[in-house]
Enzyme design. Structure first.
Site, mmCIF file in Angstrom:
data_model
loop_
_atom_site.group_PDB
_atom_site.id
_atom_site.type_symbol
_atom_site.label_atom_id
_atom_site.label_comp_id
_atom_site.label_asym_id
_atom_site.label_seq_id
_atom_site.Cartn_x
_atom_site.Cartn_y
_atom_site.Cartn_z
ATOM 1 N N TRP A 1 0.996 -6.595 -3.203
ATOM 2 C CA TRP A 1 0.116 -5.521 -3.660
ATOM 3 C C TRP A 1 0.876 -4.304 -4.167
ATOM 4 O O TRP A 1 0.299 -3.465 -4.855
ATOM 5 C CB TRP A 1 -0.817 -5.082 -2.522
ATOM 6 N N LYS B 1 -1.868 -16.862 -6.591
ATOM 7 C CA LYS B 1 -2.664 -16.254 -5.525
ATOM 8 C C LYS B 1 -2.149 -14.825 -5.349
ATOM 9 O O LYS B 1 -1.082 -14.596 -4.804
ATOM 10 C CB LYS B 1 -2.530 -17.008 -4.203
ATOM 11 N N GLU C 1 11.504 -13.467 -2.552
ATOM 12 C CA GLU C 1 11.929 -12.068 -2.659
ATOM 13 C C GLU C 1 11.256 -11.363 -1.495
ATOM 14 O O GLU C 1 10.062 -11.085 -1.525
ATOM 15 C CB GLU C 1 11.515 -11.497 -4.010
ATOM 16 N N GLU D 1 11.802 -2.602 8.808
ATOM 17 C CA GLU D 1 11.519 -2.075 7.467
ATOM 18 C C GLU D 1 10.372 -1.076 7.556
ATOM 19 O O GLU D 1 9.336 -1.346 8.165
ATOM 20 C CB GLU D 1 11.156 -3.214 6.520
#
Length: 477
Positions: free
Chosen positions: A146, A170, A246, A381
């Site tokens: 997103w 998707k 990724e 993260e």
């Protein structure tokens, strides 16, 4: 908004829909088809049926279609960017930049389609020749995030089409409208039926399961968290699908004593708060030499004070909302942990309040000083607008601190010593290094990481190679 299957806009098999909302206001932007396993199967069948015809097209024909998509996307740049700002939250100026970046992949891979070369290999036998061919992998599935809802589509679909593969996409459930409008670009550019197919869904598990278990799908390209990427790669291995991953990052930003601390801090502010910190290459740790840490922090604070949070469509906004409340809670957890362990909040540190922010997922741009490696923010993260600053005393210590992570996507080095720049860049265990540069990316260069930040590369010549198989011909004369 319907699904796109075999060249037609269709409702989901169940007839169900789900809403897409604006993270800045909480308002519903529209409803989209809520696909399930049946719909995923239909997209795969359409892609498999279209594959023989598409791979038989010449590279020049495929390139012409990609170039048409490039022109259409740029013609619709304003509309696409406005939709992206509404659905994803980033300021309009940044959304416009992303649409241009997305279009770059269409043009780049249109050219790369015509540069898929084989080779002739000498044989030890006088009556034998070896020839290699590069041929399309087959049906490819793309699962996109997103945070860059249009450019991550073209970065995966464009090389697949250029190579002669067909695709199933998707998109992230948070940004389905951006995917729908991107597919309108493909449709209007003349991509033949079945070559690109779209299945939007609110619950990705069933759709992903169909993609991962269906033998007709020969490659999966995923951008997202390391946790999910590991599961996808493991499942893909059961049918020996090729994978490109990724994944997450934990980028170090090293500032050495010979660097200009003000220049480094300006760069740090630009890249850290890009997309509200929701980019995998955003620095997660600022590792600054003790002798210049105070000056670096002062400039960084000045730059952060000038940031203007708000709705990305409002004039002057430079920092948008986070994607949702889950992200907000993560920011609070990391700040609370750091403060409990001795860090100091220089600026920010909490949700933004007031009528302007009451319905959105806004967190104040934040700087933490006195950060130490044992804090959660140094291992997890962040993916948000928090800049933790650590100090070091010598080069070896800085390198060790930077490499003390399971991630390996991007890193940054600020120094005026060319020898040190090369020495440190070579020692850092990351796939991309910015040396006095905060944007080591382009459609023309490989993008990707090492360790738990992924497999394979996107963009550049390497990007199309991910969608090609090598076939050897041994010819007896």
């Amino acid at each position: 908004m319907p699904l796109y299957i075999d060249g037609e806009w269709q409702s989901s098999a169940s007839g169900k829909t789900f809403a897409s909302t604006n993270p800045a206001t909480g308002l519903v932007l529209g409803d989209v088809a809520d696909g399930d396993r049946t719909d995923a199967r239909r997209t795969i069948e359409a892609a498999a049926s279209a594959l023989p015809r598409w791979r038989a097209r010449t590279a020049y024909e495929r390139a012409d279609i990609l170039l048409a998509a490039h022109r259409i996307m740029l013609d619709r740049r304003d509309e696409l960017a406005t939709l992206m700002t509404k659905e994803q939250g980033k300021p309009l100026r940044m959304a416009l930049t992303e649409v241009g970046y997305a279009a770059d992949f269409l043009m780049w891979f249109a050219e790369e389609a015509k540069r898929v070369y084989g080779e002739v290999i000498p044989s030890a036998r006088a009556d034998q020749r070896f020839v290699t061919l590069q041929q399309p992998v087959g049906v490819c599935a793309a699962i996109t995030p997103w945070n860059y809802p249009i450019s991550m589509i073209t970065r995966k679909v464009a090389p697949a089409l250029a190579a002669g593969c067909t695709s199933v996409l998707k998109p992230a459930e948070q940004t389905p409208l951006c995917a729908v409008e991107t597919f309108r670009v493909f449709a209007d550019a003349g991509v033949p039926p079945g070559v690109v197919n779209l299945v939007t869904c609110s619950d990705p598990e069933a759709v992903a399961d169909e993609i991962l278990t269906e033998p007709a799908v020969r490659k999966v390209s995923f951008t997202g968290s390391t946790e999910v990427g590991k599961m996808i790669a493991a499942r893909a291995g059961m049918t020996m699908k090729r994978v490109s991953m990724e994944l997450g990052g934990h980028a170090p930003f090293l500032v050495f004593p010979d660097a200009d601390p003000e220049h480094a801090a300006k760069g740090a502010a630009l890249v850290k708060f890009l997309n509200t910190g929701q980019a995998c290459i955003c620095p997660n740790r600022f590792i600054v030499h003790r002798s210049i840490a105070e000056s670096f922090l002062a400039t960084l604070r000045t730059r952060v004070e000038k940031l203007v949070p708000g709705d990305g469509l409002e004039k002057g906004t430079t920092v948008g909302p986070l994607i949702d409340d889950v992200a907000l809670k993560k920011m609070e957890r990391q700040v609370d942990d750091a403060v409990d362990k001795g860090a100091t909040i220089v600026i920010g540190g909490s949700r933004l309040s007031g009528q302007k922010f009451s319905n959105g997922a806004f967190f104040a741009p934040t700087i933490l000083s006195g950060v130490t490696p044992d804090m959660l923010i140094c291992s997890e993260e962040t993916f948000g607008p928090i800049a933790p600053v650590l100090v070091f005393d010598d080069e070896d210590e800085a390198i060790a601190m930077a490499n003390a992570t399971s991630y390996g996507l991007a890193g940054y080095v600020y120094t005026r010593d060319i020898g040190r720049a090369i020495r440190v860049a070579e020692a850092l265990d990351f796939g991309m290094i910015g040396i006095n540069d905060i944007n080591p990316t382009s459609a023309a260069v490989p993008f990707g990481g090492i360790k738990e930040s992924g497999l394979g590369r996107e963009g550049a010549r390497a990007g199309i190679a991910e969608y090609l198989d090598t076939k050897v011909l041994g010819i007896a004369l």
